[in-house]
Design a protein around this motif. Structure first.
Motif, mmCIF file in Angstrom:
data_model
loop_
_atom_site.group_PDB
_atom_site.id
_atom_site.type_symbol
_atom_site.label_atom_id
_atom_site.label_comp_id
_atom_site.label_asym_id
_atom_site.label_seq_id
_atom_site.Cartn_x
_atom_site.Cartn_y
_atom_site.Cartn_z
ATOM 1 N N ILE A 56 0.979 -1.302 -0.096
ATOM 2 C CA ILE A 56 0.054 0.100 0.070
ATOM 3 C C ILE A 56 0.818 1.252 0.067
ATOM 4 C CG2 ILE A 56 -1.822 1.576 1.266
ATOM 5 C CD1 ILE A 56 -2.619 -1.364 2.397
ATOM 6 N N ALA A 57 1.906 1.205 0.897
ATOM 7 C CA ALA A 57 2.670 2.450 0.846
ATOM 8 C C ALA A 57 3.350 2.802 -0.510
ATOM 9 C CB ALA A 57 3.754 2.228 2.172
ATOM 10 N N GLU A 58 3.804 1.673 -0.965
ATOM 11 C CA GLU A 58 4.525 1.769 -2.467
ATOM 12 C C GLU A 58 3.461 2.647 -3.318
ATOM 13 O OE1 GLU A 58 6.211 -0.750 -6.141
ATOM 14 O OE2 GLU A 58 5.613 -1.857 -4.325
ATOM 15 N N HIS A 59 2.263 2.847 -3.271
ATOM 16 C CA HIS A 59 1.229 3.681 -3.961
ATOM 17 C C HIS A 59 0.799 4.959 -3.282
ATOM 18 C CE1 HIS A 59 0.975 -0.436 -5.603
ATOM 19 N NE2 HIS A 59 0.820 0.034 -6.836
ATOM 20 N N THR A 60 0.865 5.054 -1.943
ATOM 21 C CA THR A 60 0.277 6.170 -1.197
ATOM 22 C C THR A 60 1.265 7.126 -0.406
ATOM 23 O OG1 THR A 60 -0.323 4.790 0.860
ATOM 24 C CG2 THR A 60 -1.803 5.002 -0.976
ATOM 25 N N GLY A 61 2.312 6.076 -0.210
ATOM 26 C CA GLY A 61 3.378 6.869 0.868
ATOM 27 C C GLY A 61 3.369 6.158 2.325
ATOM 28 N N PHE A 62 4.086 6.333 3.106
ATOM 29 C CA PHE A 62 3.938 5.876 4.251
ATOM 30 C C PHE A 62 3.308 6.749 5.452
ATOM 31 C CE2 PHE A 62 7.759 3.144 3.088
ATOM 32 C CZ PHE A 62 7.291 1.917 3.600
ATOM 33 N N SER A 63 3.074 7.985 5.308
ATOM 34 C CA SER A 63 2.707 8.784 6.218
ATOM 35 C C SER A 63 0.941 8.438 6.060
ATOM 36 C CB SER A 63 2.511 10.196 5.566
ATOM 37 O OG SER A 63 3.751 10.699 6.108
ATOM 38 N N PRO A 64 0.306 8.237 4.851
ATOM 39 C CA PRO A 64 -1.093 7.802 5.330
ATOM 40 C C PRO A 64 -1.225 6.521 5.845
ATOM 41 C CG PRO A 64 -0.669 8.596 2.891
ATOM 42 C CD PRO A 64 0.533 8.545 3.765
ATOM 43 N N VAL A 65 -0.281 5.432 5.486
ATOM 44 C CA VAL A 65 -0.380 4.115 5.926
ATOM 45 C C VAL A 65 -0.302 3.926 7.421
ATOM 46 C CG1 VAL A 65 0.603 1.908 5.983
ATOM 47 C CG2 VAL A 65 0.267 3.066 4.087
#
Length: 396
Positions: free
Chosen positions: A361-370
């Motif tokens: 998921i982080a690969e597509h959204t970045g780690f902050s939202p995750v």
């Protein structure tokens, strides 16, 4: 405790601690020590076998699958026979696994050993937690958090000593020394274990099936949504600090170090806190710290504040899982081993399986939202926090 065939004589003290409490704490230490010793061995294993990061990732998944496969089996057996009879063979079977991994000559053999290693680690984990619940009942006080603190201490010692030994004496000697140290501790601890075998009547009345009550599954959700944030920090905090803040490797490593330090300290303090405040209030306070820390880490503008957020999250997450495990071992009408096997499988999947989904998921959204999403999961644990009352010894 009328359903247990136990001795009611005085419990001997060792170093000012009850023998049964010292024994189960030592086994938590040994289990953590072996897991911690496995971590620095990974790059050495990769170099010896000539495998890539992706293949190693699959082997780590095999370790997790072994744990999840064995947990319900050992949980059912502990419900039928007690934790002490299972802990002894499980521990002795586990002790040589790290050394056998050193001797594994090629990939397939290595995968088999890793699967068994993970299975025994997970099976021993369920039996240890069940034994700790038995000791809590006898002492009529909380000890689960400090048991998990000993696991954290063992993991730290195993990782630190493992790095030194692998660098100085090599993989073969590392395997021998780690195995010898763990064996010595286990041999001293096992004779002192709390004997929690059920009476013949209780054994005959214990069905080996999944309970219909929703309670263990709801407590499992509590554990799962407490451990997903822990898994996220364990696997991704360093990369998050590097990608978002451009932190150096040394600074990025401090994220998980700060989290681990506060979590270990608070686990050793957690029993006294739970004894004083009760499990429900303690869980709610811990959840507040965990939620606050994760939100700070996810949104901080500078790396130092992110590291502080991870440290605050460690304060909160530290005692959420031990409370869930204590509650699982005291659910009405459900044998401790069954309740704990369900909760441990659900909870540990948050560390063993969820991080791979987090990375995708982080690969597509970045780690902050995750990270913000994992923080939101803690709200579910808080919504279910009333179930923590079963970790209080006044609960029926």
């Amino acid at each position: 405790m009328s359903d247990l065939a136990t001795s009611r004589g005085p419990v001997p003290l060792y170093f000012g601690m009850r023998g049964d409490r010292l024994a189960v704490s030592t086994l938590f230490l040994v289990n953590g020590f072996l897991v911690g010793s496995w971590a620095p061995k990974i790059p050495v294993l990769m170099a010896r076998l000539g495998i890539t990061e992706s293949v190693m990732g699959l082997l780590i998944l095999v370790f997790g699958l072994g744990s999840i496969a064995m947990m319900p089996v050992i949980g059912a057996l502990t419900a039928k026979h007690g934790s002490a009879p299972l802990l002894k063979p499980a521990t002795f079977a586990l002790l040589p696994m790290l050394f056998l991994l050193t001797l594994a000559p090629e990939l397939i053999t290595t995968a088999v050993v890793i699967f068994v290693f993970g299975g025994l680690i997970g099976g021993m984990d369920v039996a240890m937690n069940t034994n700790a619940v038995a000791v809590e009942k006898r002492m009529k006080r909380a000890i689960m958090s400090s048991c998990h603190g000993f696991w954290s201490l063992g993991a730290l010692l195993g990782a630190a000593l493992g790095g030194v030994l692998l660098g100085s004496v090599g993989e073969f000697a590392h395997g021998l020394i780690i195995t010898a140290l763990a064996t010595a501790a286990a041999v001293l601890a096992l004779p002192l274990l709390a004997q929690d075998q059920p009476t013949p009547e209780a054994k005959a009345a214990t069905p080996l099936k999944f309970p219909r009550s929703p309670l263990p599954y709801l407590v499992g959700v509590m554990a799962l949504f407490s451990m997903i944030p822990e898994g996220a920090i364990l696997d991704w905090s360093a990369l998050f600090l590097q990608q978002k803040h451009g932190a150096s490797i040394e600074l990025a490593a401090l994220g998980f170090a700060a989290f681990s330090a506060t979590m270990a300290i608070m686990r050793f303090a957690g029993d006294a806190i739970r004894q004083r405040l009760g499990a429900v209030l303690t869980l709610r306070i811990c959840g507040g710290f965990a939620l606050t820390g994760m939100m700070i880490a996810a949104s901080a503008p500078v790396p130092e504040l992110t590291i502080l957020g991870f440290a605050i999250a460690g304060i909160g997450i530290s005692n959420m899982v031990p409370i869930a495990f204590s509650a699982a071992g005291n659910l009405p009408g459900i044998p401790s081993g069954i309740g704990l096997s369900i909760v441990t499988v659900m909870g540990y999947s948050g560390i063993l399986i969820a991080p791979s989904a987090i990375g995708f998921i982080a690969e597509h959204t970045g780690f902050s939202p995750v990270l913000m999403g994992t923080a939101a999961l803690i709200l579910v644990t808080l919504a279910l926090s009333r179930l923590a009352r079963y970790a209080n010894f006044s609960a029926e």
